[in-house]
Scaffold this motif. Structure first.
Motif, PDB file in Angstrom:
ATOM      1  N   VAL A  78       0.851  -1.186   0.000  1.00 49.42           N
ATOM      2  CA  VAL A  78       0.000   0.000   0.000  1.00 49.42           C
ATOM      3  C   VAL A  78       0.890   1.241   0.000  1.00 49.42           C
ATOM      4  O   VAL A  78       1.770   1.385   0.861  1.00 49.42           O
ATOM      5  CB  VAL A  78      -0.917   0.033   1.241  1.00 49.42           C
ATOM      6  CG1 VAL A  78      -1.758   1.305   1.248  1.00 49.42           C
ATOM      7  CG2 VAL A  78      -1.802  -1.208   1.285  1.00 49.42           C
ATOM      8  N   VAL A  79       0.678   2.120  -0.968  1.00 51.13           N
ATOM      9  CA  VAL A  79       1.332   3.427  -0.958  1.00 51.13           C
ATOM     10  C   VAL A  79       0.336   4.427  -0.387  1.00 51.13           C
ATOM     11  O   VAL A  79      -0.720   4.671  -0.986  1.00 51.13           O
ATOM     12  CB  VAL A  79       1.779   3.858  -2.369  1.00 51.13           C
ATOM     13  CG1 VAL A  79       2.366   5.272  -2.323  1.00 51.13           C
ATOM     14  CG2 VAL A  79       2.802   2.875  -2.926  1.00 51.13           C
ATOM     15  N   ALA A  80       0.645   4.970   0.785  1.00 54.74           N
ATOM     16  CA  ALA A  80      -0.228   5.933   1.450  1.00 54.74           C
ATOM     17  C   ALA A  80       0.220   7.329   1.048  1.00 54.74           C
ATOM     18  O   ALA A  80       1.215   7.851   1.563  1.00 54.74           O
ATOM     19  CB  ALA A  80      -0.163   5.752   2.962  1.00 54.74           C
ATOM     20  N   SER A  81      -0.492   7.922   0.111  1.00 52.43           N
ATOM     21  CA  SER A  81      -0.125   9.237  -0.418  1.00 52.43           C
ATOM     22  C   SER A  81      -0.683  10.333   0.474  1.00 52.43           C
ATOM     23  O   SER A  81      -1.901  10.511   0.579  1.00 52.43           O
ATOM     24  CB  SER A  81      -0.662   9.384  -1.844  1.00 52.43           C
ATOM     25  OG  SER A  81      -0.350  10.663  -2.363  1.00 52.43           O
ATOM     26  N   ASP A  82       0.206  11.067   1.104  1.00 55.23           N
ATOM     27  CA  ASP A  82      -0.181  12.109   2.054  1.00 55.23           C
ATOM     28  C   ASP A  82      -0.396  13.429   1.311  1.00 55.23           C
ATOM     29  O   ASP A  82       0.441  14.318   1.317  1.00 55.23           O
ATOM     30  CB  ASP A  82       0.911  12.265   3.120  1.00 55.23           C
ATOM     31  CG  ASP A  82       0.576  13.327   4.153  1.00 55.23           C
ATOM     32  OD1 ASP A  82      -0.615  13.489   4.466  1.00 55.23           O
ATOM     33  OD2 ASP A  82       1.515  13.994   4.634  1.00 55.23           O
TER      34      ASP A  82
END
Length: 369
Positions: A78-82
């Motif tokens: 999972v890439v959690a894009s802030d």
């Protein structure tokens, strides 16, 4: 008498945190090492990468993780894009289109830890692993990282971060090699006092949502110990990152980092419910290290006063050595300059923390992408 007491106390504190404690930790390890029970296990893993405007590196990072030597059916990435405003989300989605175990999680801009916390809440892997967007993991890194979870006492595992050689004036690599060696000694004694954001994992049942301004590197290890668990170091789980090339940039990065450290010291309840040995490690490796700038100022100030009072030749020699060291540090880029700037960064960070507090959001350090 007061000046002499302060002089020797500050000198003793510096000598202990930089020399005495590492030697003592290495020696004690030989007498009472606690082994970690490892096994080649393959639990389900959710691997989370926080990202904010990482278009320069996120493509290579995703490709690196997709090539990990770990069972596909047991791995979710999972890439959690802030709140990214560049092409980060687009790049991740283009890779996710052909990979069912990779997905993008869009988050509002709130900071690294809120993004990680949300990703943990919305996934279900038995182990949650984390790594920076600019890191590169060895193919077997995840397998090496999770094998320590075969030990039921282990709640947190951090791998080994190797800094790639970079042209420039920064000497971070020398310091970091010493730090990783010291963490290996601490892990063998029970638990590390700090991790690194490039490669680490937590058993989901032990995951804790800490203050978003604290960061996982320094807060999770001691929190795990407070809960009766272990936080260990696995040197064979290898990740690499590019350090900041210039020492001035590294100084600014260290100021930002130490602001969070002072916040944890002030409000993180670090010293509560710790066994005696680990309490001594926290004070020796963390509190005294963060306070090294203040100790140096106290050492120099009392030394000048004692020389003015003609207290003895030992103080004349000590002042001469301090002045000589500062002269070498200012003369050219070198390890003494690195030490002087990083130590001064602890003082500036304390002032910033007291003056304006610490933000939860972050930006990538210059030159690391």
């Amino acid at each position: 008498m007061i000046l002499k007491t302060l002089f020797w106390a500050s000198l003793g504190g510096l000598a202990w945190t930089h020399v005495g404690y590492p030697v003592a930790a290495a020696g004690l390890r030989r007498l009472r090492a606690r082994e970690v029970r490892k096994d080649e296990i393959t639990p389900s893993v959710t691997l989370i990468v926080p990202a904010h405007d990482e278009e320069d590196v996120i493509g290579a990072r995703v490709e690196n993780l997709l090539e990990l030597d770990y069972p596909r059916e047991q791995l979710e990435i999972v890439v959690a894009s802030d709140g990214s405003t560049d092409r980060t989300d687009e790049i991740v989605e283009s890779h996710a289109a052909g990979n069912g175990h990779l997905r993008l999680l869009r988050c509002e801009r709130a900071g690294k830890l809120p993004a990680l916390n949300r990703a943990v809440r919305e996934t279900d892997g038995e182990i949650v692993a984390f790594g920076d967007a600019n890191a590169t993991w060895a193919p077997d890194a995840l397998g090496k990282l999770v094998r320590s979870f075969a030990d039921p006492d282990v709640a947190y595992v951090c791998g080994r971060l190797a800094l790639t050689d970079a042209e420039g004036t920064n000497r971070e690599g020398v310091y970091w090699r010493f730090e990783t060696w010291l963490r290996e000694q601490e892990s063998a004694l029970g638990s590390v006092t700090g991790g690194n954001g490039a490669i680490y994992a937590v058993r989901r049942a032990d995951y804790v949502e800490v203050d978003p301004r604290f960061g996982h590197d320094l807060s999770l290890p001691y929190v795990m110990v407070q809960r009766g668990r272990r936080a260990v170091y696995e040197p064979e789980a290898l990740a690499s990152e590019r350090p900041t090339p210039e020492i001035g940039t590294e100084y600014r990065r260290k100021v930002r980092m130490f602001e969070h450290c002072w916040l944890i010291v002030a409000r993180g309840k670090m010293l509560r419910r710790l066994p005696p040995l680990y309490l001594a490690e926290i004070v020796s490796h963390r509190h005294l290290r963060y306070g090294s700038g203040l100790l140096h100022l106290l050492l120099l100030g009392t030394n000048i006063a004692l020389v003015a009072e003609r207290a003895g030749i030992v103080y004349d020699v000590a002042l001469g050595l301090q002045v000589a060291f500062l002269a070498v540090a200012f003369a050219r880029p070198s390890l003494p300059r690195y030490y002087a700037l990083v130590t001064w960064a602890t003082v500036v960070a304390l002032w910033n923390f007291l003056r304006r507090g610490v933000p939860a959001t972050w930006d990538a350090a210059e030159g690391t992408r």
